[in-house]
Design a protein around this motif. Sequence first.
Motif, mmCIF file in Angstrom:
data_model
loop_
_atom_site.group_PDB
_atom_site.id
_atom_site.type_symbol
_atom_site.label_atom_id
_atom_site.label_comp_id
_atom_site.label_asym_id
_atom_site.label_seq_id
_atom_site.Cartn_x
_atom_site.Cartn_y
_atom_site.Cartn_z
ATOM 1 N N ARG A 225 25.864 66.545 19.086
ATOM 2 C CA ARG A 225 24.588 66.014 19.706
ATOM 3 C C ARG A 225 24.458 65.850 21.198
ATOM 4 N NH1 ARG A 225 25.350 62.319 15.476
ATOM 5 N NH2 ARG A 225 24.712 60.405 16.663
ATOM 6 N N ARG A 226 25.698 65.209 21.627
ATOM 7 C CA ARG A 226 25.497 64.905 23.304
ATOM 8 C C ARG A 226 25.700 66.305 23.748
ATOM 9 N NH1 ARG A 226 28.009 60.995 26.946
ATOM 10 N NH2 ARG A 226 29.162 62.038 28.338
ATOM 11 N N ALA A 227 26.086 67.382 23.148
ATOM 12 C CA ALA A 227 26.150 68.537 23.835
ATOM 13 C C ALA A 227 24.840 69.168 24.368
ATOM 14 C CB ALA A 227 27.224 69.783 22.942
ATOM 15 N N VAL A 228 23.813 68.834 23.359
ATOM 16 C CA VAL A 228 22.182 69.251 23.785
ATOM 17 C C VAL A 228 21.985 68.855 24.873
ATOM 18 C CG1 VAL A 228 20.023 69.057 23.056
ATOM 19 C CG2 VAL A 228 21.808 69.096 21.298
ATOM 20 N N ALA A 229 22.373 67.777 25.591
ATOM 21 C CA ALA A 229 22.156 67.518 27.143
ATOM 22 C C ALA A 229 23.101 67.987 27.865
ATOM 23 C CB ALA A 229 21.934 65.698 27.151
ATOM 24 N N VAL A 230 24.447 67.501 27.529
ATOM 25 C CA VAL A 230 25.532 67.927 28.669
ATOM 26 C C VAL A 230 25.591 69.392 29.007
ATOM 27 C CG1 VAL A 230 28.082 67.779 29.082
ATOM 28 C CG2 VAL A 230 26.711 65.944 27.758
ATOM 29 N N ILE A 231 25.184 70.422 27.986
ATOM 30 C CA ILE A 231 25.429 71.755 28.508
ATOM 31 C C ILE A 231 24.344 72.196 29.440
ATOM 32 C CG2 ILE A 231 23.619 72.579 26.673
ATOM 33 C CD1 ILE A 231 25.365 74.730 25.963
ATOM 34 N N LEU A 232 23.373 71.382 29.769
ATOM 35 C CA LEU A 232 22.384 71.654 30.845
ATOM 36 C C LEU A 232 22.981 71.219 32.240
ATOM 37 C CD1 LEU A 232 19.198 71.061 29.196
ATOM 38 C CD2 LEU A 232 19.854 73.108 30.158
ATOM 39 N N ILE A 233 23.960 70.028 32.304
ATOM 40 C CA ILE A 233 24.468 69.570 33.549
ATOM 41 C C ILE A 233 24.758 70.710 34.526
ATOM 42 C CG2 ILE A 233 26.193 68.095 34.628
ATOM 43 C CD1 ILE A 233 24.162 66.577 33.034
ATOM 44 N N TYR A 234 25.697 71.603 34.231
ATOM 45 C CA TYR A 234 26.030 72.689 35.000
ATOM 46 C C TYR A 234 25.123 73.467 35.381
ATOM 47 C CZ TYR A 234 28.873 76.822 36.399
ATOM 48 O OH TYR A 234 29.661 77.742 37.055
ATOM 49 N N PRO A 235 24.066 74.070 34.559
ATOM 50 C CA PRO A 235 23.056 74.677 35.089
ATOM 51 C C PRO A 235 21.998 74.143 36.138
ATOM 52 C CG PRO A 235 23.092 75.143 32.740
ATOM 53 C CD PRO A 235 24.216 74.119 33.166
ATOM 54 N N LEU A 236 21.876 72.732 35.767
ATOM 55 C CA LEU A 236 21.116 71.954 36.905
ATOM 56 C C LEU A 236 21.691 71.923 38.091
ATOM 57 C CD1 LEU A 236 19.891 68.795 34.843
ATOM 58 C CD2 LEU A 236 18.374 70.302 36.079
ATOM 59 N N ASN A 237 23.100 71.813 38.350
ATOM 60 C CA ASN A 237 23.870 71.475 39.587
ATOM 61 C C ASN A 237 23.847 73.044 40.090
ATOM 62 O OD1 ASN A 237 24.339 68.830 39.458
ATOM 63 N ND2 ASN A 237 26.408 69.212 38.044
ATOM 64 N N LYS A 238 23.690 74.152 39.225
ATOM 65 C CA LYS A 238 23.496 75.409 39.983
ATOM 66 C C LYS A 238 22.111 75.722 40.403
ATOM 67 C CE LYS A 238 27.929 76.667 39.692
ATOM 68 N NZ LYS A 238 28.627 77.200 40.948
ATOM 69 N N GLY A 239 21.126 75.087 39.985
ATOM 70 C CA GLY A 239 19.715 75.288 40.104
ATOM 71 C C GLY A 239 19.086 76.423 39.149
ATOM 72 N N LYS A 240 19.769 76.801 38.182
ATOM 73 C CA LYS A 240 19.513 77.727 37.436
ATOM 74 C C LYS A 240 19.566 77.383 35.869
ATOM 75 C CE LYS A 240 21.960 81.366 40.365
ATOM 76 N NZ LYS A 240 22.996 82.371 40.326
#
Length: 220
Positions: free
Chosen positions: A131-146
């Motif tokens: 369940r945590r992965a639903v959020a955490v998987i977006l950390i890297y894309p956010l940091n990349k701006g994509k």
Amino acid sequence: MHIKDTAHQALAELGYPEQKVKTAQARQISATLYRALPDHHIDSVFELCEQLLESREWMLSLIAFDWAFRVKKQYTPNTFEVFERWLLEYVTDWYDCDDFCTHAFGELIVQYPQLIDKTHAWAKHDNFAVRRAVAVILIYPLNKGKYPQNAPLNAADLLFNDEHDLVQKGYGWLLKVLSKTSPYEVIDYLKAHHKEMPRVAFRYALEKLDNQIKIELMSL
């Protein structure tokens, strides 16, 4: 020699398992072992990753997830099926969730953002780390701006009422990272949901905001 034995041998030179091996040290070993592999095709590497993951040892999982990230130029949309299976089968706590999702799995979402919809079902999984992965998987894309524009707030909505503190911290972390580039989007979200939002998630989300805004939000 089996890949698990090779990895164990390299780690043993640092005193493992009797002595704690730092993540940075494990990554150095991972890089050395990866360079020595005879075949860097994604299928061959993933087969070895699977063998390491089957051990269910954190240090070997770290190496597996690192190798999976190293073949990122060979990812296809079908890579999602492999990564999702690994998540559901081998990820059991916050640290392996974060290591996997903020590197290899997050990179896959950067390359194929349409895949994010497939992660929504994880919000109902019995394993809190999934369940945590639903959020955490977006950390890297956010940091990349994509990242898909509505994805961060959608993830927060999906996890909003989760009772596990590490899931709450996960989507709070996601909102905190979002606030660095879209502060008003996060501020509006926090203002709209402050009455129902778990305080753990709320406090995580506002950490990077301007001090005056933080004071205002905390007083709500």
